[in-house]
Design a protein around this motif. Structure first.
Motif, PDB file in Angstrom:
ATOM      1  N   UNK A  24       0.801  -1.221   0.000  1.00 34.66           N
ATOM      2  CA  UNK A  24       0.000   0.000   0.000  1.00 34.66           C
ATOM      3  C   UNK A  24       0.837   1.275   0.000  1.00 34.66           C
ATOM      4  N   UNK A  25       2.120   1.181  -0.210  1.00 34.52           N
ATOM      5  CA  UNK A  25       2.970   2.364  -0.097  1.00 34.52           C
ATOM      6  C   UNK A  25       2.527   3.454  -1.066  1.00 34.52           C
ATOM      7  N   UNK A  26       2.328   3.116  -2.333  1.00 28.32           N
ATOM      8  CA  UNK A  26       1.924   4.155  -3.290  1.00 28.32           C
ATOM      9  C   UNK A  26       0.504   4.635  -3.018  1.00 28.32           C
ATOM     10  N   UNK A  27      -0.396   3.717  -2.631  1.00 27.56           N
ATOM     11  CA  UNK A  27      -1.772   4.120  -2.306  1.00 27.56           C
ATOM     12  C   UNK A  27      -1.771   5.072  -1.111  1.00 27.56           C
ATOM     13  N   UNK A  28      -0.955   4.755  -0.092  1.00 24.63           N
ATOM     14  CA  UNK A  28      -0.846   5.635   1.075  1.00 24.63           C
ATOM     15  C   UNK A  28      -0.301   6.996   0.688  1.00 24.63           C
ATOM     16  N   UNK A  29       0.725   6.992  -0.159  1.00 21.28           N
ATOM     17  CA  UNK A  29       1.333   8.253  -0.584  1.00 21.28           C
ATOM     18  C   UNK A  29       0.345   9.095  -1.390  1.00 21.28           C
ATOM     19  N   UNK A  30      -0.478   8.443  -2.206  1.00 16.18           N
ATOM     20  CA  UNK A  30      -1.516   9.167  -2.958  1.00 16.18           C
ATOM     21  C   UNK A  30      -2.549   9.762  -2.004  1.00 16.18           C
TER      22      UNK A  30
ATOM     23  N   UNK B 298      -1.544  11.036  -9.105  1.00 15.88           N
ATOM     24  CA  UNK B 298      -1.153   9.673  -9.481  1.00 15.88           C
ATOM     25  C   UNK B 298       0.085   9.677 -10.365  1.00 15.88           C
ATOM     26  N   UNK B 299       0.110  10.563 -11.349  1.00 15.49           N
ATOM     27  CA  UNK B 299       1.269  10.658 -12.238  1.00 15.49           C
ATOM     28  C   UNK B 299       2.530  11.046 -11.466  1.00 15.49           C
ATOM     29  N   UNK B 300       2.398  11.983 -10.544  1.00 19.25           N
ATOM     30  CA  UNK B 300       3.557  12.428  -9.763  1.00 19.25           C
ATOM     31  C   UNK B 300       4.065  11.314  -8.852  1.00 19.25           C
ATOM     32  N   UNK B 301       3.144  10.596  -8.211  1.00 22.10           N
ATOM     33  CA  UNK B 301       3.544   9.501  -7.326  1.00 22.10           C
ATOM     34  C   UNK B 301       4.232   8.404  -8.136  1.00 22.10           C
ATOM     35  N   UNK B 302       3.712   8.127  -9.319  1.00 21.58           N
ATOM     36  CA  UNK B 302       4.334   7.112 -10.176  1.00 21.58           C
ATOM     37  C   UNK B 302       5.763   7.520 -10.543  1.00 21.58           C
ATOM     38  N   UNK B 303       5.946   8.790 -10.898  1.00 18.67           N
ATOM     39  CA  UNK B 303       7.296   9.272 -11.234  1.00 18.67           C
ATOM     40  C   UNK B 303       8.202   9.253 -10.007  1.00 18.67           C
ATOM     41  N   UNK B 304       7.675   9.670  -8.875  1.00 16.75           N
ATOM     42  CA  UNK B 304       8.449   9.677  -7.645  1.00 16.75           C
ATOM     43  C   UNK B 304       8.772   8.252  -7.199  1.00 16.75           C
ATOM     44  N   UNK B 305       7.812   7.355  -7.380  1.00 12.63           N
ATOM     45  CA  UNK B 305       7.999   5.972  -6.976  1.00 12.63           C
ATOM     46  C   UNK B 305       9.183   5.327  -7.699  1.00 12.63           C
ATOM     47  N   UNK B 306       9.372   5.687  -8.936  1.00 12.66           N
ATOM     48  CA  UNK B 306      10.501   5.158  -9.687  1.00 12.66           C
ATOM     49  C   UNK B 306      11.806   5.454  -8.968  1.00 12.66           C
ATOM     50  N   UNK B 307      11.887   6.603  -8.335  1.00 14.98           N
ATOM     51  CA  UNK B 307      13.094   6.966  -7.593  1.00 14.98           C
ATOM     52  C   UNK B 307      13.126   6.431  -6.172  1.00 14.98           C
ATOM     53  N   UNK B 308      11.957   6.157  -5.584  1.00 15.75           N
ATOM     54  CA  UNK B 308      11.913   5.696  -4.186  1.00 15.75           C
ATOM     55  C   UNK B 308      11.861   4.177  -4.042  1.00 15.75           C
ATOM     56  N   UNK B 309      11.346   3.497  -5.048  1.00 11.46           N
ATOM     57  CA  UNK B 309      11.134   2.059  -4.922  1.00 11.46           C
ATOM     58  C   UNK B 309      12.454   1.311  -4.777  1.00 11.46           C
ATOM     59  N   UNK B 310      12.403   0.283  -3.991  1.00 13.30           N
ATOM     60  CA  UNK B 310      13.580  -0.579  -3.832  1.00 13.30           C
ATOM     61  C   UNK B 310      13.762  -1.414  -5.085  1.00 13.30           C
ATOM     62  N   UNK B 311      14.990  -1.599  -5.504  1.00  7.74           N
ATOM     63  CA  UNK B 311      15.263  -2.468  -6.634  1.00  7.74           C
ATOM     64  C   UNK B 311      15.326  -3.910  -6.121  1.00  7.74           C
ATOM     65  N   UNK B 312      15.299  -4.869  -7.009  1.00  8.26           N
ATOM     66  CA  UNK B 312      15.372  -6.280  -6.638  1.00  8.26           C
ATOM     67  C   UNK B 312      16.632  -6.539  -5.812  1.00  8.26           C
TER      68      UNK B 312
END
Length: 197
Positions: free
Chosen positions: A77-83, A180-194
């Motif tokens: 829920x990280x992105x949903x929470x951030x939205x 939503x678009x901003x969170x998606x762009x931000x998520x690319x930088x915040x998300x953990x990689x594999x």
């Protein structure tokens, strides 16, 4: 025997805020007195000057940090929470923007002088957003580097959305999609990689 106040200072300030938002700092105290059901003399007895009345009336509304950041933690829920948090911040900015724009447009406005008499409730938003993102990072849900910068970027973007709505450059109906678009762009930088999981 002294006469009891029939109209409170808070009621006068509420009427003054609505009048100043409509007419700006040039609004007359005579009109205010008529709207509040008091004499002009009462306004000056209680607030001293029209300028003092203006600045007292135009203190931005307080921010309800607990309500904004009342999200349910969860890895998925990280992105949903951030939205959700972002939308609540925009709701607050929508409320505060007209007041703040009127406030800073007053010819005598000086931020340092204003802050000596009043608090700016929204100032805590940036630190609370950073705190929230740091908590997510500590739980291993987002990357730890650049959390403060990400919070600043997101807050600036949300502020800009509300300002754009206020001056008519952006429709409020488009805000959900913009967030939503901003969170998606931000998520690319915040998300953990594999590799980081």
């Amino acid at each position: 025997m002294p006469r009891h106040k029939t109209v409170t200072d808070e009621e006068i300030l509420a009427v003054a805020r609505s009048l100043f938002l409509k007419e700006g700092a040039k609004a007359s105290t005579r009109t205010l007195a008529k709207m509040a059901g008091i004499s002009e003399a009462v306004i000056f007895q209680r607030f001293g000057t029209k300028e003092y009345l203006f600045f007292a009336a135009m203190v931005p509304p307080s921010v309800q940090l607990e309500a904004i950041f009342s999200v349910q933690p969860g890895k998925k829920q990280v992105t949903a929470n951030l939205k959700s948090v972002s939308l609540q911040i925009v709701v607050y900015f929508r409320e505060v923007m007209p007041v703040f724009l009127s406030l800073i447009s007053h010819p005598s406005f000086d931020l340092q002088t204003f802050l000596k008499r009043h608090t700016m409730p929204g100032i805590q938003l940036g630190s609370k957003l950073t705190e929230y993102l740091n908590a997510e990072a500590e739980l291993g849900r987002i990357r730890k580097d650049n959390v403060a910068s990400s919070a600043t970027l997101l807050l600036s973007y949300l502020h800009n959305l509300a300002l754009s709505e206020n001056i008519g450059l952006h429709k409020s109906t488009d805000t959900d999609r913009a967030i939503s678009d901003a969170i998606e762009a931000l998520w690319t930088g915040l998300a953990l990689t594999i590799d980081e999981l």
